[in-house]
Design an enzyme around this catalytic site. Structure first.
Site: not given
Ligand code: IPE
Ligand code: MG
Length: 218
Positions: A2-3, A5-6, A19, A47-48, A53, A113, A166
């Site tokens: 996660d993160g 986008g930010r 991404h 995720s589902t 988006r 792995l 996380r």
């Molecule tokens: C990537 O981060 C998660 C995916 C769905 C690939 P985000 O796209 O959720 O990033 P934020 O939360 O907007 O920063």
């Molecule tokens: Mg996110």
């Protein structure tokens, strides 16, 4: 993971660039996981709920998945990683489903792995899908215990999760491996996924190693 986008937003870049940056940390992390003796690693890719988006972002993510699979699957194969996917496959584009199948076939015999990619994955969906299959198989109520139930999950051999990492500081589970994380330890970091380094990964493992896990005991 996660993160992304930010991470992009802070640089005045489009989300897609975030991404992409997120993908580039995968190889060093998987290398580190292997060296640190991690046996199973699950990456939450889509995720589902991510279908909510904008269509263009969903398209970008699917395209990026295909590109990444083409590039990284042979690399992972060489390193002895076995790749498998968790999630509802039927709604994914045919090209993505094919790439998933190909990756699983190519790496099926590897043993160093286990890498699971959660794609169109939801913990609730997994529990519902398992229940549906149990009903379809005609099991009687007393045949259903925790062990039997777990054998109906997407990948019955996913072990109990030890550690959930996380990124981006969110204090929530977001529908990730709900059944499997019952006694998982959590490591939450403010670091955004594209900045998540092998050093911090090792730090997370160290933090995990220093905890006392009582699993409801004393
Ligand atoms: C990537 O981060 C998660 C995916 C769905 C690939 P985000 O796209 O959720 O990033 P934020 O939360 O907007 O920063
Ligand atoms: Mg996110």
């Amino acid at each position: 993971m996660d993160g992304n986008g930010r991470w992009a937003q802070r640089r005045w870049l489009p989300r897609a660039a975030g991404h992409r940056a997120g993908v580039s940390v995968l190889t060093p992390l998987l290398e580190t996981a292997g060296r640190a003796g991690v046996k199973t690693l699950t990456l939450y890719a889509f995720s589902t709920e991510n279908w909510a988006r904008p269509e263009s972002e969903v398209k970008t993510l699917m395209k990026l998945f295909l590109e990444t699979a083409r590039q990284k699957v042979p690399e992972l194969d060489e390193r002895g990683a076995r790749l498998r996917f968790l999630g509802r496959r039927e709604h994914l584009p045919a090209s993505v489903r094919e790439a998933m199948q190909e990756a699983e076939q190519m790496t099926a015999a590897n043993e160093s792995l286990d890498v699971y990619i959660a794609l169109n994955y939801g913990g609730r969906a997994e529990i519902v899908d398992a229940t549906r299959r149990i009903v379809a198989d005609g099991l009687s109520p007393d045949e259903v215990d925790e062990r039997t139930f777990a054998s109906y999950l997407y990948a019955p051999d996913v072990p109990e999760v030890d550690l959930v990492i996380r990124t981006s500081g969110e204090l929530r589970v977001s529908n990730f491996l709900l059944w499997q994380i019952a006694y998982a330890e959590f490591y939450v970091t403010e670091t955004l996924w594209p900045d998540f380094s092998p050093q911090e990964f090792l730090q997370a493992i160290e933090s995990f190693a220093s905890r006392s896990r009582r699993r409801g005991g004393v």
